[in-house]
Design an enzyme around this catalytic site. Structure first.
Site, PDB file in Angstrom:
ATOM      1  CB  CYS A   1       5.402  31.700   6.670  1.00  0.00           C
ATOM      2  SG  CYS A   1       6.186  33.701   6.901  1.00  0.00           S
TER       3      CYS A   1
ATOM      4  CG  HIS B   1       0.957  33.637   4.613  1.00  0.00           C
ATOM      5  ND1 HIS B   1       0.874  33.286   5.972  1.00  0.00           N
ATOM      6  CD2 HIS B   1       2.668  34.079   4.880  1.00  0.00           C
ATOM      7  CE1 HIS B   1       1.805  33.985   6.843  1.00  0.00           C
ATOM      8  NE2 HIS B   1       2.806  34.267   6.092  1.00  0.00           N
TER       9      HIS B   1
ATOM     10  CD  GLU C   1      -1.940  31.299   5.598  1.00  0.00           C
ATOM     11  OE1 GLU C   1      -1.139  31.991   6.405  1.00  0.00           O
ATOM     12  OE2 GLU C   1      -1.392  30.461   4.531  1.00  0.00           O
TER      13      GLU C   1
END
EC number: 4.1.3.27
Length: 193
Positions: free
Chosen positions: A78, A168, A170
């Protein structure tokens, strides 16, 4: 192998740390404001985390990259993606529609080792309001994936082990986040401290 995770104070940073823990890789987390000239010296890999604001708000990241970009394997997520693209000459633009908590489809368009053994399309989670312009993308970088709205979602350096993703990995909305991190860590760095 030893990994330095640079924490740019995003709520997602420790979700990334949790994924790294699953990979049993030695790592340290360092807050961006504590980043000094030689901090990354004893690490083979550097992960630049998400964070608020734009890359130029973090001059210490650019100083660190200036010193280590030819010596370390680097992954930006990001804000980290935007930082790496801008470091190599890319241009950011403000998106018309902010993408916070949006699920989109990633479209892989190269044989990037980051996406080794993954499908060419899968779900990703987006949380950003800036993008990197595709039109004047730096010659030394290759765009490796776009989203279904044709926003640059991933890149790699053409000759160095430097990678980044705008999405992202995650996020609970992203498929294959752990595999993407595992793939990155499996790529040999240019040096082994």
């Amino acid at each position: 192998m030893k990994l330095l995770i640079i924490n740019n104070h995003d709520s997602f940073t420790f979700n990334l740390v949790d994924l790294i823990r699953k990979l049993n890789v030695p790592y340290d987390v360092l807050n961006v404001e504590d980043l000094k000239e030689n901090t990354a010296e004893n690490y083979s890999h550097i992960l630049i985390s998400p964070g608020p604001d734009i890359p130029r708000a973090y001059p210490q990241l650019f100083s660190m990259l200036e010193k280590y970009y030819q010596q370390k394997s680097i992954l930006g997520v990001c804000l980290g993606h935007q930082t790496l693209c801008e470091f190599f000459g890319g241009t950011l633009y403000n998106l018309e529609n902010v993408r916070h908590g949006q699920k989109r489809t990633l479209k892989v368009r190269s044989n990037s080792p980051l996406f080794f053994d993954l499908p060419t399309e899968f779900n990703i989670g987006l949380y950003h309001s800036w993008g990197v312009q595709e039109e004047d993308f730096p010659d030394c970088l290759e765009i490796t994936a776009l989203c279904d709205e044709d926003v640059v979602m991933a890149m790699q350096h053409k000759s160095l082990p430097i990678y980044s993703v705008q999405f992202h990995p995650e996020s609970y909305m992203s498929d294959f986040g752990e595999k993407i991190l595992r793939n990155w860590l499996a790529i040999p760095p240019t040096t082994n401290p």
